[in-house]
Design a protein around this motif. Structure first.
Motif, mmCIF file in Angstrom:
data_model
loop_
_atom_site.group_PDB
_atom_site.id
_atom_site.type_symbol
_atom_site.label_atom_id
_atom_site.label_comp_id
_atom_site.label_asym_id
_atom_site.label_seq_id
_atom_site.Cartn_x
_atom_site.Cartn_y
_atom_site.Cartn_z
ATOM 1 N N LYS A 132 0.813 -1.214 0.000
ATOM 2 C CA LYS A 132 0.000 0.000 0.000
ATOM 3 C C LYS A 132 0.848 1.267 0.000
ATOM 4 O O LYS A 132 0.457 2.291 -0.557
ATOM 5 C CB LYS A 132 -0.960 0.015 1.194
ATOM 6 N N ARG B 281 -6.207 10.303 -2.123
ATOM 7 C CA ARG B 281 -5.334 10.627 -3.250
ATOM 8 C C ARG B 281 -5.983 10.212 -4.563
ATOM 9 O O ARG B 281 -5.965 10.944 -5.541
ATOM 10 C CB ARG B 281 -4.007 9.896 -3.114
ATOM 11 N N ASP C 87 -7.601 1.801 2.559
ATOM 12 C CA ASP C 87 -6.812 2.841 3.224
ATOM 13 C C ASP C 87 -7.328 4.224 2.822
ATOM 14 O O ASP C 87 -7.349 4.575 1.649
ATOM 15 C CB ASP C 87 -5.347 2.674 2.804
ATOM 16 N N VAL C 88 -7.711 5.028 3.829
ATOM 17 C CA VAL C 88 -8.298 6.331 3.503
ATOM 18 C C VAL C 88 -7.318 7.250 2.794
ATOM 19 O O VAL C 88 -7.705 8.027 1.929
ATOM 20 C CB VAL C 88 -8.841 7.069 4.740
ATOM 21 N N SER C 89 -6.038 7.193 3.172
ATOM 22 C CA SER C 89 -5.080 8.085 2.518
ATOM 23 C C SER C 89 -5.026 7.776 1.031
ATOM 24 O O SER C 89 -4.978 8.688 0.198
ATOM 25 C CB SER C 89 -3.681 7.928 3.097
ATOM 26 N N ILE C 90 -5.036 6.503 0.701
ATOM 27 C CA ILE C 90 -4.991 6.111 -0.710
ATOM 28 C C ILE C 90 -6.286 6.527 -1.404
ATOM 29 O O ILE C 90 -6.279 7.065 -2.498
ATOM 30 C CB ILE C 90 -4.751 4.593 -0.820
ATOM 31 N N TYR D 294 0.404 4.362 -2.570
ATOM 32 C CA TYR D 294 0.221 5.738 -2.099
ATOM 33 C C TYR D 294 1.204 6.688 -2.777
ATOM 34 O O TYR D 294 0.838 7.748 -3.277
ATOM 35 C CB TYR D 294 0.414 5.780 -0.580
#
Lengths: 157, 912
Positions: B340, B382, B376-379, B344
């Motif tokens: 991950k 983005r 994954d929220v960050s992914i 990212y």
């Protein structure tokens, strides 16, 4: 350039802190508190990076310890993971399968190791062997002094 | 008895004479860890601290080292340890290595560059830098590298420079990083390190190489001259890199099959700096970059770290197009990686390059959309931003399908971001009106209450503009609300709108209720007449008058409706009284009841509207006439070249208060102008006057209205002039929303302020009308200026006023020839890391001799790639030197960022 590195436990206890840019004590404490709280609430399936203020935070968990670094926008977060890993490898070699307790009771040694790997927020040595050699030589200097001190105390020198 | 006393005295005397050996560090740590509660731990620490203090006071040097080490542990637990600072200096001054080691460690932890004891430590450092033992020099260099202040840097630079030329690689590498730190603190000292730095990269030792490259990067980034100086090292760097990837296995520097990744990455970074905007240097590194890109082992993170750095370098230099495609493809492969972190990084990098190489990134669209489903929220975040950056006219239908599906399933935090993104994307790329309206309605349905206010106003705007689709829109909205409120079963075949998931109660969909109310109020009659199909083939949606009134009454009586929604609904209901025939009595009844509502705003509306059913019943049809289509786009163009966001954003700044403010200002001005002969122009004038105040009010609270203070004339008069100018230029179209309903007012009626009030209310009650009017009026002001400036004076250089925290603000200037005292500054705010910034607020202050007027920003939301613009007029009657302080606030990823700064680089041509 790395701005700071923090080691903390799963319970949120700080085990090591290295600041490469000057911060007032209050700010250091706040940053530490914020980051520890943020990282501990992240789930394991999430990625190891977060954007935080102007910095990128790179963290990785090894057993019960979190290693957390703050780097600048132009730095490489994947390589930062390698730096963390290198540091863990070095500690592991030095203590012999390192655990959190080693770092608690020998925190100064953990600092010495970090200071041979990095300086001013940048990597200074890319060879594991050289770092361990430098640490061993310095430990030897300390031992010699201890022996000398003991001998002097009992009046042999 | 006497014996006992004697014994006690003896014990005390012994304690004073021979202090027992202090607790060992190890034992202290054990004690602290054994503490069960925080209070217990505090007690242990306090006791030990007291002991350590006492021993420091006695200047006991035997146990100093141990005490400082304990103090450092206590410091890490968060207790104050500043009293150990001087002891660290004492330890450093000791000849023993053990003491120095702990002393320097303490200095690095307890001191930093802001401390005043530096004079003391500088001396010790100087001595140790000349020590024959390399490890003592090493400790001193390490400490200097960590805590050097500008003064220390100046004092010790020559020592560092000497060590940079040392024959000992251990010291050379540390000295190089010290020099790196020193240059960071005092850039002027760079000169003295230059000669020694050159030779570092011909070193064999990897430690010296990597630190040397780090130092050169720092130098090149700090000084353009040095950058040119180091261009000639490109061939050597290429050679080193080549050796690293070609040479066989070297156990010393190997990391899972890759030879010294740390050094490789640093060299790639330096190549990027050297090759930036330099065709010749870029040419020299094309081959090696291609080699690294193709030869690096990608099964482990370390190989990907190198590839990632290579991609960044390829993107940043003037590389061949084939190489750039290769780089984008590497990122495309990253997106499919199971790690991950790598996904990212790929999304982040693509986001940064999407504007430069859009077509290359487009090829990975499917993969990017796939990342929207990542856990994954960050992914996810983005991927969402990147998806919006990829939307264009040809792929919008397909993209929107995915994004709407994402919107329906996503969490609250994404709904706002996603819906605003969809709104601005549809505004730019919609294939047709009907599709545009359908998409907006789907957003309203899917996003529930998690919508930014701009979506509501934008939707109303679009519906109002598309005269042929108003009936269709009202039909679809009716279908949506009647389905979701559950009170009515919709029959007929399912329309184009997919109403699945529309099962939430209307209280969870306030924005939808607002838009529906507005549209019912304006075009409710088409629902009754069945003119709700977009073309002949479709079956229209039909509803009875009672059903519609039931629905609105439901909103008005529900405790879960917000005040804003009720305001929409109440006005809609009053409007419907002129469109409906059989339910007028019911409507009157409901409206009248609001005369006693607890909310002041609603109560006032209730009373005012009730008057239209009784005393001024003749006025009602004219006042409640349909609002003419809002010319949103054309009014924006003059200001922002049709960028998104538009008029609605002001509404989000203001809420109820500003409506009230506006009303009060309106009432006061209208009573002062009482001449009946000029009533029409007066009311128009007043309205604009009110708007003008309003306009300056919420968005730029710190500024005085410059117009009012410069000229002896009032702002109203000024506006009148402007309006005169407008009439001449003939832009009557865009003034329609303001003048339309007003002009229809029977002039013969009373001059009482009540009517005026009603008019004001009418205009201000549905907030979008207000915002449209505002954006119109503001662009009038600007049009006026631009119109009167025939040819702008020589082109003024644009400046970057602010570039931090992911926000970049550029100023462009304009000085109209006929008014040389006036400077028109257009600021363009854009997001520099590609993330979306919300709640953008820009404020500026200038010295008292200037007058500053701020126009509203084109939006409060800065999407990546869609800058926000805002106009400032600065009047400089004394031609003084212009200085400006700015204050910004915005939020990024849910964090609010505030900052102030002075704009220093304003061109002097502005006041000469």
């Amino acid at each position: 350039m790395m701005q700071f590195m923090l080691l903390f436990s799963r319970q949120g206890k700080l085990r090591l802190q290295k600041w490469y840019s000057a911060q007032p004590d209050k700010a250091k404490k706040k940053i530490t508190r914020d980051l520890v709280a943020t990282i501990l609430t992240r789930k394991p399936k999430m990625c190891s990076f977060l954007e935080w203020r102007e910095l990128k935070i790179v963290y990785k968990r090894y057993a019960s310890l979190y290693f957390c670094c703050a780097i600048e926008q132009s730095d490489n977060e994947l390589l930062t993971l390698e730096i963390i890993h290198r540091y863990v490898e070095l500690l592991d070699k030095y203590f012999g399968s390192v655990c959190e307790l080693d770092i608690i009771f020998n925190f100064e040694k953990a600092y010495f190791m970090l200071d041979e790997l990095m300086l001013g927020g940048e990597v200074q040595e890319t060879s594991k062997k050289n770092v361990l050699k430098a640490i061993a030589a310095q430990d030897l200097l300390q031992e010699d002094e201890a022996v000398e001190g003991a001998l002097r105390e009992i009046g042999l020198i | 008895m006497a014996n006992a006393i004697k014994q006690v005295i003896n014990e005390v005397a012994e304690k004073v004479k021979m202090p027992s050996t202090p607790t060992r560090l190890r034992d202290l740590i054990r004690q602290i860890r054994a503490a069960r509660t925080a209070a217990e731990e505090r007690a242990v620490v306090n006791k030990e601290c007291a002991y350590i203090r006492a021993s420091f006071r006695e200047e006991d040097s035997q146990w100093r080292c141990r005490n400082v080490a304990k103090l450092l542990y206590i410091h890490m637990l968060g207790y104050p340890a500043h009293f150990g600072q001087l002891e660290c200096l004492n330890l450093i001054a000791s000849p023993r290595f053990t003491d120095k080691r702990i002393g320097y460690l303490g200095a690095m932890l307890l001191l930093d560059e802001r401390q005043d004891i530096h004079v003391l430590i500088t001396n010790s450092l100087k001595n140790d830098l000349n020590n024959p033992v390399q490890f003592i020099v090493g400790l001193a260099l390490c400490t200097l590298g960590a805590i050097a202040s500008p003064e220390m840097s100046r004092d010790l630079a020559s020592e560092v420079e000497r060590l940079l030329k040392s024959t000992n690689a251990y010291l050379r590498k540390k000295a190089a990083l010290c020099a790196f730190r020193i240059i960071g603190k005092v850039p002027e000292l760079m000169e003295m390190f230059l000669p020694a730095t050159r030779s570092l990269i011909s070193d064999k030792n990897h430690g010296v190489l990597i630190t040397g490259v780090t130092l050169i990067i720092e130098m090149c980034e700090r000084s353009p001259d040095t950058l040119i100086h180091f261009k000639k090292v490109v061939p050597s760097l290429v050679r080193i890199l080549k050796n690293l990837i070609m040479a066989g296995y070297s156990p010393e520097h190997d990391v899972s099959g890759v030879s010294d990744p740390f050094l490789q990455v640093k060299i790639l970074r330096l190549l990027r700096v050297l090759g930036h905007n330099d065709a010749e240097a870029s040419e020299a590194m094309n081959d090696i970059l291609a080699q690294v890109a193709t030869n690096t082992e990608t099964s482990k993170n370390v190989g990907n770290a190198i590839l990632y750095e290579t991609v960044l370098s390829i993107m940043h230099i003037k590389s061949e197009s084939g190489l750039r495609v290769l780089a984008i493809n590497i990122l495309g492969r990253f997106l499919l990686n199971s790690d991950k972190n790598i996904r990212y990084v790929a999304l982040n990098t693509l986001l940064r390059t999407v504007h430069a190489d859009n077509s290359a990134v487009q090829r990975h669209r499917a993969t990017i959309l796939e990342c929207l489903k990542d856990p994954d929220v960050s992914i996810k975040r983005r991927a969402l931003e990147l998806s919006f950056a990829l939307i264009n006219g040809s792929n919008i239908r397909a993209m929107m399908k995915e994004l709407l599906a994402f919107l329906e399933k996503s969490d609250a935090e994404f709904k706002a971001q996603c819906s605003s993104g969809i709104v601005s994307a549809t505004e730019r790329f919609s294939p047709n009106r009907r599709w545009h309206i359908d998409t907006l309605l789907r957003v309203l349905i899917a996003a529930g209450n998690f919508l930014r206010d701009d979506v509501v106003s934008n939707t109303i705007q679009i519906i109002s503009e598309s005269t042929s689709l108003q009936g269709y829109a009202v039909g679809q909205l009716w279908r949506a609300v009647s389905c979701s409120s559950g009170s009515l079963q919709h029959d007929g075949q399912p329309g184009d709108l997919d109403l699945q998931g529309a099962t939430l109660p209307i209280s969870e969909r306030q924005p939808l209720a607002q838009v529906a109310s507005w549209c019912l109020g304006e075009y409710g009659d088409s629902l009754i007449n069945g003119h709700t199909n977009a073309n002949e083939q479709e079956e229209p949606v039909v509803a009875g008058e009672d059903e519609v009134v039931d629905f609105i009454q439901g909103i008005l009586s529900s405790s879960q409706s917000t005040i804003i929604t009720k305001q929409y609904a109440l006005t809609a209901l009053t409007k419907l009284s002129t469109r409906f025939s059989v339910t007028v009595g019911r409507i009157e009844d409901i409206v009248t009841r609001f005369g006693t509502h607890l909310n002041v705003e609603l109560q006032q509306r209730g009373i005012e509207y009730a008057q239209l059913f009784t005393k001024h019943v003749a006025l009602r049809p004219a006042i409640m006439e349909r609002i003419p289509p809002m010319e949103h786009k054309s009014s924006q163009q003059g200001l922002t070249n049709g960028s998104s966001g538009g008029g609605g954003t002001l509404v989000s700044n203001g809420d109820d208060n500003m409506l009230m403010d506006d009303l009060s200002s309106f009432t006061t001005t209208s009573t002062s102008h009482s001449a009946p002969a000029t009533k029409d122009s007066n009311s128009l004038l007043n309205l604009l006057g009110g708007l003008d105040n309003f306009d300056n009010g919420p968005s730029a609270p710190v500024f005085t209205n410059s117009k009012a203070s410069t000229a002896p004339s009032t702002s109203n008069l000024d506006l009148l002039d402007l309006l005169g100018g407008l009439d001449l230029s003939g832009s009557t179209l865009s003034s329609a929303p303001i003048s339309g309903p007003l002009m229809t007012t029977p002039t013969g009626s009373s001059t009482s302020s009540l009517v005026n009030n009603n008019l004001a209310n009418l205009l201000s009650s549905p907030t979008t009308q207000m915002s449209a009017a505002v954006s119109n009026s503001s662009s009038f002001l600007i049009d006026g200026f631009l119109g009167t400036a025939p040819t702008p004076s020589p082109k003024l250089q644009n400046v970057t006023a602010y570039d931090k925290n992911g926000l970049k603000v550029d100023f462009s200037f304009d000085r109209p020839v006929d008014n040389p005292n006036l400077v028109i500054v257009t600021l363009t705010a854009s997001s520099s890391y590609g993330s979306t910034l919300c709640d953008f607020l820009f404020q500026a202050a200038v010295p008292k001799t200037f007058q500053l007027q701020m126009m509203p920003a084109s939006s409060t939301v800065i999407n990546s790639g869609i800058p926000v613009t805002q106009v400032m007029r600065i009047l400089n009657p004394t031609r003084a030197v212009l200085k400006m302080r700015i204050k910004l606030s915005f939020s990024r990823d849910g964090m609010t960022i505030q900052d102030q700064d002075e704009v220093k680089n304003l061109p002097s041509a502005l006041w000469q």
